[in-house]
Design a protein around this motif. Structure first.
Motif, PDB file in Angstrom:
ATOM      1  N   TYR A  10       0.814  -1.216   0.000  1.00 41.06           N
ATOM      2  CA  TYR A  10       0.000   0.000   0.000  1.00 41.06           C
ATOM      3  C   TYR A  10       0.847   1.266   0.000  1.00 41.06           C
ATOM      4  CZ  TYR A  10      -3.254  -3.640   1.253  1.00 41.06           C
ATOM      5  OH  TYR A  10      -3.988  -4.797   1.252  1.00 41.06           O
ATOM      6  N   TYR A  11       0.345   2.276  -0.700  1.00 41.45           N
ATOM      7  CA  TYR A  11       1.021   3.579  -0.716  1.00 41.45           C
ATOM      8  C   TYR A  11       0.978   4.185   0.679  1.00 41.45           C
ATOM      9  CZ  TYR A  11       1.079   3.793  -5.840  1.00 41.45           C
ATOM     10  OH  TYR A  11       1.308   3.567  -7.163  1.00 41.45           O
ATOM     11  N   VAL A  12       2.059   4.836   1.022  1.00 42.02           N
ATOM     12  CA  VAL A  12       2.103   5.426   2.361  1.00 42.02           C
ATOM     13  C   VAL A  12       1.773   6.922   2.352  1.00 42.02           C
ATOM     14  CG1 VAL A  12       3.670   3.769   3.424  1.00 42.02           C
ATOM     15  CG2 VAL A  12       4.603   5.694   2.149  1.00 42.02           C
ATOM     16  N   GLY A  19     -10.828   0.112   2.799  1.00 42.70           N
ATOM     17  CA  GLY A  19     -10.512  -0.429   1.471  1.00 42.70           C
ATOM     18  C   GLY A  19      -9.260  -1.294   1.542  1.00 42.70           C
ATOM     19  N   HIS A  20      -8.227  -0.773   2.196  1.00 40.27           N
ATOM     20  CA  HIS A  20      -6.987  -1.551   2.345  1.00 40.27           C
ATOM     21  C   HIS A  20      -7.231  -2.764   3.254  1.00 40.27           C
ATOM     22  CE1 HIS A  20      -5.591   2.785   2.006  1.00 40.27           C
ATOM     23  NE2 HIS A  20      -5.176   2.237   0.879  1.00 40.27           N
ATOM     24  N   THR A  21      -7.999  -2.522   4.306  1.00 35.77           N
ATOM     25  CA  THR A  21      -8.268  -3.598   5.261  1.00 35.77           C
ATOM     26  C   THR A  21      -9.026  -4.739   4.570  1.00 35.77           C
ATOM     27  OG1 THR A  21      -8.455  -1.850   6.898  1.00 35.77           O
ATOM     28  CG2 THR A  21      -9.136  -4.036   7.599  1.00 35.77           C
ATOM     29  N   TYR A  22      -9.898  -4.355   3.651  1.00 38.47           N
ATOM     30  CA  TYR A  22     -10.697  -5.344   2.912  1.00 38.47           C
ATOM     31  C   TYR A  22      -9.781  -6.358   2.227  1.00 38.47           C
ATOM     32  CZ  TYR A  22     -14.025  -6.902  -0.752  1.00 38.47           C
ATOM     33  OH  TYR A  22     -14.825  -7.619  -1.599  1.00 38.47           O
ATOM     34  N   THR A  23      -8.804  -5.858   1.471  1.00 37.52           N
ATOM     35  CA  THR A  23      -7.907  -6.764   0.753  1.00 37.52           C
ATOM     36  C   THR A  23      -7.111  -7.628   1.733  1.00 37.52           C
ATOM     37  OG1 THR A  23      -7.605  -4.950  -0.811  1.00 37.52           O
ATOM     38  CG2 THR A  23      -6.158  -6.855  -1.070  1.00 37.52           C
ATOM     39  N   ALA A 226       7.920  -1.517  -7.134  1.00 32.75           N
ATOM     40  CA  ALA A 226       6.896  -2.048  -6.223  1.00 32.75           C
ATOM     41  C   ALA A 226       6.547  -3.519  -6.480  1.00 32.75           C
ATOM     42  CB  ALA A 226       5.640  -1.199  -6.336  1.00 32.75           C
ATOM     43  N   LEU A 227       6.376  -3.868  -7.747  1.00 30.28           N
ATOM     44  CA  LEU A 227       5.944  -5.243  -8.048  1.00 30.28           C
ATOM     45  C   LEU A 227       6.957  -6.269  -7.552  1.00 30.28           C
ATOM     46  CD1 LEU A 227       4.596  -4.398 -11.582  1.00 30.28           C
ATOM     47  CD2 LEU A 227       3.212  -5.472  -9.789  1.00 30.28           C
ATOM     48  N   MET A 228       8.206  -5.838  -7.559  1.00 26.16           N
ATOM     49  CA  MET A 228       9.267  -6.769  -7.186  1.00 26.16           C
ATOM     50  C   MET A 228       9.210  -7.180  -5.711  1.00 26.16           C
ATOM     51  SD  MET A 228      11.749  -8.469  -8.396  1.00 26.16           S
ATOM     52  CE  MET A 228      13.215  -9.312  -7.811  1.00 26.16           C
ATOM     53  N   LYS A 255      -9.196  -4.001  -8.414  1.00 26.37           N
ATOM     54  CA  LYS A 255      -9.324  -4.054  -9.878  1.00 26.37           C
ATOM     55  C   LYS A 255      -8.604  -2.925 -10.609  1.00 26.37           C
ATOM     56  CE  LYS A 255     -13.705  -1.559 -10.150  1.00 26.37           C
ATOM     57  NZ  LYS A 255     -15.123  -1.597 -10.475  1.00 26.37           N
ATOM     58  N   GLU A 256      -8.262  -1.833  -9.897  1.00 25.82           N
ATOM     59  CA  GLU A 256      -7.647  -0.703 -10.603  1.00 25.82           C
ATOM     60  C   GLU A 256      -6.171  -0.930 -10.920  1.00 25.82           C
ATOM     61  OE1 GLU A 256      -8.197  -0.885  -7.487  1.00 25.82           O
ATOM     62  OE2 GLU A 256      -6.403  -0.164  -6.473  1.00 25.82           O
ATOM     63  N   ILE A 257      -5.588  -1.988 -10.376  1.00 23.33           N
ATOM     64  CA  ILE A 257      -4.161  -2.191 -10.645  1.00 23.33           C
ATOM     65  C   ILE A 257      -3.909  -3.513 -11.388  1.00 23.33           C
ATOM     66  CG2 ILE A 257      -3.238  -0.648  -8.877  1.00 23.33           C
ATOM     67  CD1 ILE A 257      -2.957  -2.958  -6.964  1.00 23.33           C
ATOM     68  N   HIS A 283     -10.232  -8.048  -6.930  1.00 22.45           N
ATOM     69  CA  HIS A 283     -11.566  -7.853  -6.342  1.00 22.45           C
ATOM     70  C   HIS A 283     -12.075  -6.460  -6.704  1.00 22.45           C
ATOM     71  CE1 HIS A 283     -10.079  -5.191  -3.264  1.00 22.45           C
ATOM     72  NE2 HIS A 283      -9.184  -6.074  -2.885  1.00 22.45           N
ATOM     73  N   GLY A 284     -13.335  -6.208  -6.360  1.00 18.26           N
ATOM     74  CA  GLY A 284     -13.958  -4.926  -6.729  1.00 18.26           C
ATOM     75  C   GLY A 284     -13.686  -3.861  -5.684  1.00 18.26           C
ATOM     76  N   TRP A 285     -14.358  -2.749  -5.842  1.00 22.44           N
ATOM     77  CA  TRP A 285     -14.149  -1.621  -4.942  1.00 22.44           C
ATOM     78  C   TRP A 285     -15.195  -1.578  -3.852  1.00 22.44           C
ATOM     79  CZ3 TRP A 285     -13.513   2.425  -9.373  1.00 22.44           C
ATOM     80  CH2 TRP A 285     -12.200   2.370  -9.840  1.00 22.44           C
ATOM     81  N   LYS A 292     -16.154   5.179  -5.239  1.00 21.95           N
ATOM     82  CA  LYS A 292     -15.055   4.393  -4.665  1.00 21.95           C
ATOM     83  C   LYS A 292     -14.568   5.116  -3.413  1.00 21.95           C
ATOM     84  CE  LYS A 292     -10.493   2.571  -5.260  1.00 21.95           C
ATOM     85  NZ  LYS A 292      -9.137   2.942  -5.579  1.00 21.95           N
ATOM     86  N   MET A 293     -14.373   4.326  -2.376  1.00 24.62           N
ATOM     87  CA  MET A 293     -13.866   4.910  -1.151  1.00 24.62           C
ATOM     88  C   MET A 293     -12.380   5.199  -1.349  1.00 24.62           C
ATOM     89  SD  MET A 293     -14.277   3.149   2.498  1.00 24.62           S
ATOM     90  CE  MET A 293     -16.014   2.876   2.570  1.00 24.62           C
ATOM     91  N   SER A 294     -11.992   6.432  -1.203  1.00 23.96           N
ATOM     92  CA  SER A 294     -10.567   6.735  -1.325  1.00 23.96           C
ATOM     93  C   SER A 294     -10.274   8.054  -0.642  1.00 23.96           C
ATOM     94  CB  SER A 294     -10.136   6.793  -2.787  1.00 23.96           C
ATOM     95  OG  SER A 294     -10.616   7.974  -3.378  1.00 23.96           O
TER      96      SER A 294
HETATM   97  N1  MSP Z   1       1.080   0.825  -4.201  1.00 22.98           N
HETATM   98  C1  MSP Z   1       0.134   0.382  -5.131  1.00 22.98           C
HETATM   99  C2  MSP Z   1       0.135  -1.124  -5.244  1.00 22.98           C
HETATM  100  C3  MSP Z   1       1.459  -1.712  -5.589  1.00 22.98           C
HETATM  101  S1  MSP Z   1       1.389  -3.437  -5.603  1.00 22.98           S
HETATM  102  C4  MSP Z   1       2.867  -3.889  -6.215  1.00 22.98           C
HETATM  103  C5  MSP Z   1      -1.260   0.846  -4.722  1.00 22.98           C
HETATM  104  N2  MSP Z   1      -1.417   1.159  -3.434  1.00 22.98           N
HETATM  105  S2  MSP Z   1      -2.767   1.685  -2.739  1.00 22.98           S
HETATM  106  O1  MSP Z   1      -2.442   2.104  -1.425  1.00 22.98           O
HETATM  107  O2  MSP Z   1      -3.424   2.627  -3.576  1.00 22.98           O
HETATM  108  O3  MSP Z   1      -3.613   0.409  -2.534  1.00 22.98           O
HETATM  109  C6  MSP Z   1      -4.410  -0.064  -3.532  1.00 22.98           C
HETATM  110  C7  MSP Z   1      -5.097  -1.317  -3.055  1.00 22.98           C
HETATM  111  O4  MSP Z   1      -5.778  -1.102  -1.811  1.00 22.98           O
HETATM  112  C8  MSP Z   1      -6.182  -1.732  -4.013  1.00 22.98           C
HETATM  113  O5  MSP Z   1      -5.663  -2.444  -5.108  1.00 22.98           O
HETATM  114  C9  MSP Z   1      -7.047  -2.555  -3.104  1.00 22.98           C
HETATM  115  O6  MSP Z   1      -6.445  -3.782  -2.882  1.00 22.98           O
HETATM  116  C10 MSP Z   1      -7.030  -1.737  -1.829  1.00 22.98           C
HETATM  117  N3  MSP Z   1      -8.046  -0.699  -1.828  1.00 22.98           N
HETATM  118  C11 MSP Z   1      -7.864   0.643  -1.662  1.00 22.98           C
HETATM  119  N4  MSP Z   1      -9.070   1.265  -1.709  1.00 22.98           N
HETATM  120  C12 MSP Z   1     -10.034   0.375  -1.919  1.00 22.98           C
HETATM  121  C13 MSP Z   1     -11.431   0.426  -2.051  1.00 22.98           C
HETATM  122  N5  MSP Z   1     -12.114   1.550  -1.958  1.00 22.98           N
HETATM  123  N6  MSP Z   1     -12.061  -0.742  -2.273  1.00 22.98           N
HETATM  124  C14 MSP Z   1     -11.413  -1.929  -2.376  1.00 22.98           C
HETATM  125  N7  MSP Z   1     -10.110  -2.013  -2.260  1.00 22.98           N
HETATM  126  C15 MSP Z   1      -9.389  -0.882  -2.002  1.00 22.98           C
HETATM  127  O7  MSP Z   1      -2.128   0.881  -5.559  1.00 22.98           O
END
Ligand code: MSP
Length: 648
Positions: A10-12, A19-23, A226-228, A255-257, A283-285, A292-294
């Motif tokens: 996850y981005y810091v 959303g992050h917790t979901y995954t 990041a992918l590495m 799904k966005e990545i 997975h979905g959002w 979308k929650m962000s």
């Molecule tokens: N840093 C990249 C990912 C690099 S992986 C090599 C990134 N980070 S992020 O902080 O934006 O996290 C994205 C991920 O967080 C999503 O792909 C998903 O798994 C989760 N989610 C963040 N917001 C979300 C929702 N609103 N709904 C569902 N999942 C969400 O992208």
């Protein structure tokens, strides 16, 4: 057999939200399920993505060095996963020196195999924001600040992505489950078929990143870095039988990545002659009121208040039951509490306490013998169907199946009426009582095992109350059968696992905690608290008395300029026909350039308490419509209207 799975890192630039917790919860549930299937070891990697311009700027905004800032936010993510009891094995930060080595190693392997070349990148760049604007054409303004972008050319390393189109399409063809669900797979195939461009994988305009070997001023593009992490975390690690943990069996992502994971990542690995991951599941959002929650939309809900009021399992259950995994789904506190009360308190919790209480009451706390054939059949079918659903990551379906067993047993208890048998002393009634109690307890045991990956904390408690001595975590799915509960087993003390929750006070408490946690996180990130979604929409009905309290007035923008270091903010001076123009800081910079606003008539909330934003005191708020997924649109009038007019 090993099973290796990952969450995105996850981005810091923001603190964790649900959303992050979901995954991460879904990954944890899959890990537990895979263990139950017999995979060993099951290894889960999560972590934080710490490089790049966005993070560099967030650190700057917080007045901290990137190292200090990222360390604090990464710790916040880790703390969140720990308090939720999520069983990750590796928490990898991209700033880890081990990871730097791994990224350079990947680059060198790709380079050695001829997949890298130096080229020049020409694109639009915003000097003020120090940002490439990939979608902009020469002459376009910066979408962040509205200033004109400049065409720049810089020397970059390129990855020969285009050369991999054929191999990628072949991969999707040969391994139809490489990308799931199918909708995502089809999107990726269509994207690759359109033709791929080579990818610039280094930057000279950014400092906060992993330096490219033998280059003073290049750092790696964030996604190459990041992918590495997925590989870095387990590079060189083997299971007890000597099998490499890499490749990953599953990359779980939002799904966005998908494109990064299903196109770039396998291409990098192909170029480096490394094994490819087996599956990518997107997975979905999680939506809040259709959006979308962000963080950037300002409509986030945090997991911590929910955990404190309702427990981690309540959120796990809600997310995995309410939302079809792979599709978008909505969150609301009402739905969360509703699900909890109907399914957990009245369903599973009630079955557990009722069954165990009767065993204490009628059989002195020892499991009696006997089994009902109809319920046995339902339970056997439930084991099969739930396991199949979980195997396919169809959590919602699997849980629904388990709940039909719970309802069948509830109905069975009511039909049998054990309390009536208890009053009869004849052998037949007593045998019927035994059979009813055994059947309910055995069905409860089966449900507890099947539910353990989703409700680990609560199931462990029910397990103990059932008097089981074998650890719940060691039960294997293929060994699970009806009738394994031993008659004569002493059960434990009965304690309610899911007490009913009174919705109104619970929701109020969560809202209050949400504000508290938001403030804590804001202090950590050094910025203004991200308003909670609930706070934004709480109490949707007001009276006329409430409305007249809001002083809405027509104003005219006299001047507008960007707020330094804030992408979205404009510093406005607005004439409201008062002695002095007002200073108003408005989050509309992504939608309007300063030039577009000067002279424009706008609607202002004139009696809002002053608020400090980025060192400026805002004395009011500009009224704008927010469009789903879009930018704010200012309220305006077709007729001419004098400055200072009140809106009633
Ligand atoms: N840093 C990249 C990912 C690099 S992986 C090599 C990134 N980070 S992020 O902080 O934006 O996290 C994205 C991920 O967080 C999503 O792909 C998903 O798994 C989760 N989610 C963040 N917001 C979300 C929702 N609103 N709904 C569902 N999942 C969400 O992208």
């Amino acid at each position: 057999m090993k099973y290796y799975l990952t969450t995105p890192i996850y981005y810091v630039n923001a603190a964790p939200h649900i959303g992050h917790t979901y995954t991460t919860i879904a990954a944890d549930a899959i890990k537990r399920f895979k263990r139950m299937q017999g995979f060993d070891p099951v290894v889960l990697t999560t972590g934080t993505d710490e490089h790049g311009q966005k993070v560099e700027r967030a650190a700057k905004g917080a007045g901290k060095a990137p190292e200090e800032f990222t360390t604090a936010v990464a710790a916040e993510f880790k703390k969140q996963w720990d308090t939720f009891g999520l069983q990750y094995d590796h928490f990898l930060r991209t700033s880890d020196p081990r990871h730097h080595d791994a990224v350079r190693w990947l680059f060198e392997r790709c380079q050695k195999n001829g997949a890298i070349y130096k080229g020049s990148y020409t694109g639009q760049y915003c000097v003020f924001d120090e940002l490439y604007v990939s979608e902009a054409k020469p002459g376009d303004p910066c979408p962040d600040c509205g200033r004109p972008t400049e065409t720049v050319t810089e020397e970059n390393y390129f990855f020969k992505l285009a050369a991999f189109s054929g191999r990628l399409l072949e991969l999707y063809e040969k391994q139809p489950d490489f990308i799931q669900p199918d909708t995502r797979r089809n999107e990726v195939i269509a994207f690759v078929k359109q033709g791929l461009n080579d990818l610039s994988i280094s930057r000279t305009t950014i400092k906060w990143g992993i330096p490219v070997p033998a280059e003073g001023n290049h750092v790696f593009y964030v996604w190459f870095d990041a992918l590495m992490t997925y590989l870095t975390a387990v590079r060189g690690q083997r299971d007890s039988e000597g099998h490499d943990l890499w490749p990953a069996d599953l990359h779980l992502i939002g799904k966005e990545i998908v494109r990064f994971h299903a196109v770039y990542w396998p291409a990098f690995l192909m170029a480096a002659e490394l094994p490819l991951p087996k599956r990518i599941f997107a997975h979905g959002w999680l939506l809040f009121e259709h959006d979308k929650m962000s963080k950037s939309r300002g409509n986030i809900v945090r997991a911590e208040p929910i955990r404190r009021v309702m427990g981690a399992d309540a959120l796990r259950y809600f997310l995995l039951r309410e939302i079809v995994f792979g599709q978008d789904g909505s969150f609301s506190y009402d739905a969360l509490v509703g699900r909890y009360n109907s399914d957990l308190a009245n369903g599973l919790g009630n079955l557990a306490s009722r069954t165990l209480t009767m065993i204490h009451q009628y059989r002195g706390g020892a499991i009696p013998p006997g089994s009902d054939d109809k319920i046995r059949q339902v339970a056997c079918e439930t084991i099969r169907a739930a396991a199949e659903a979980f195997y396919n990551f169809e959590f919602s379906k699997g849980l629904e199946v388990i709940w039909s067993l719970i309802s069948a047993v509830d109905k069975f208890i009511v039909e049998q009426g054990p309390w009536k048998f208890a009053k009869q002393q004849d052998t037949e009634s007593q045998a019927a009582l035994d059979r009813t109690l055994y059947t309910s307890a055995e069905a409860l045991r089966v449900a507890t095992i099947l539910l353990a990956p989703v409700l680990p904390e609560s199931c462990a408690r029910i397990w103990t109350q059932l008097g089981m001595t074998e650890p719940l975590g060691s039960v294997r799915l293929d060994a699970l059968a009806w009738g394994q509960l031993h008659a004569g087993q002493e059960i434990g003390e009965v304690r309610g696992v899911f007490p009913r929750i009174d919705a109104k006070p619970a929701i109020e408490k969560m809202r209050a905690l949400e504000a508290e946690v938001a403030a804590e996180q804001a202090a950590l990130l050094g910025n203004a608290p991200t308003p909670s979604a609930e706070a934004a929409s709480a109490g949707s009905q007001i009276t006329i008395d409430d409305f007249v309290k809001v002083d809405l007035r027509v104003g005219q923008v006299l001047s507008a300029e960007r707020v330094k270091g804030a992408d979205k903010l404009l510093h406005l001076k607005v004439d409201l026909a008062e002695a002095e123009p007002r200073t108003i800081v408005a989050g509309i910079a992504e939608a309007y350039t300063p030039e577009q606003l000067i002279g424009r008539k706008v609607v202002i909330v004139a009696n809002l308490a002053p608020r400090k934003l980025r060192g400026l005191t805002s004395n009011g708020m500009i009224v704008a419509a927010s469009v789903e997924g879009g930018k704010p649109v200012l309220a305006s009038f077709l007729e001419d209207i004098p400055v200072g007019a009140h809106l009633k």
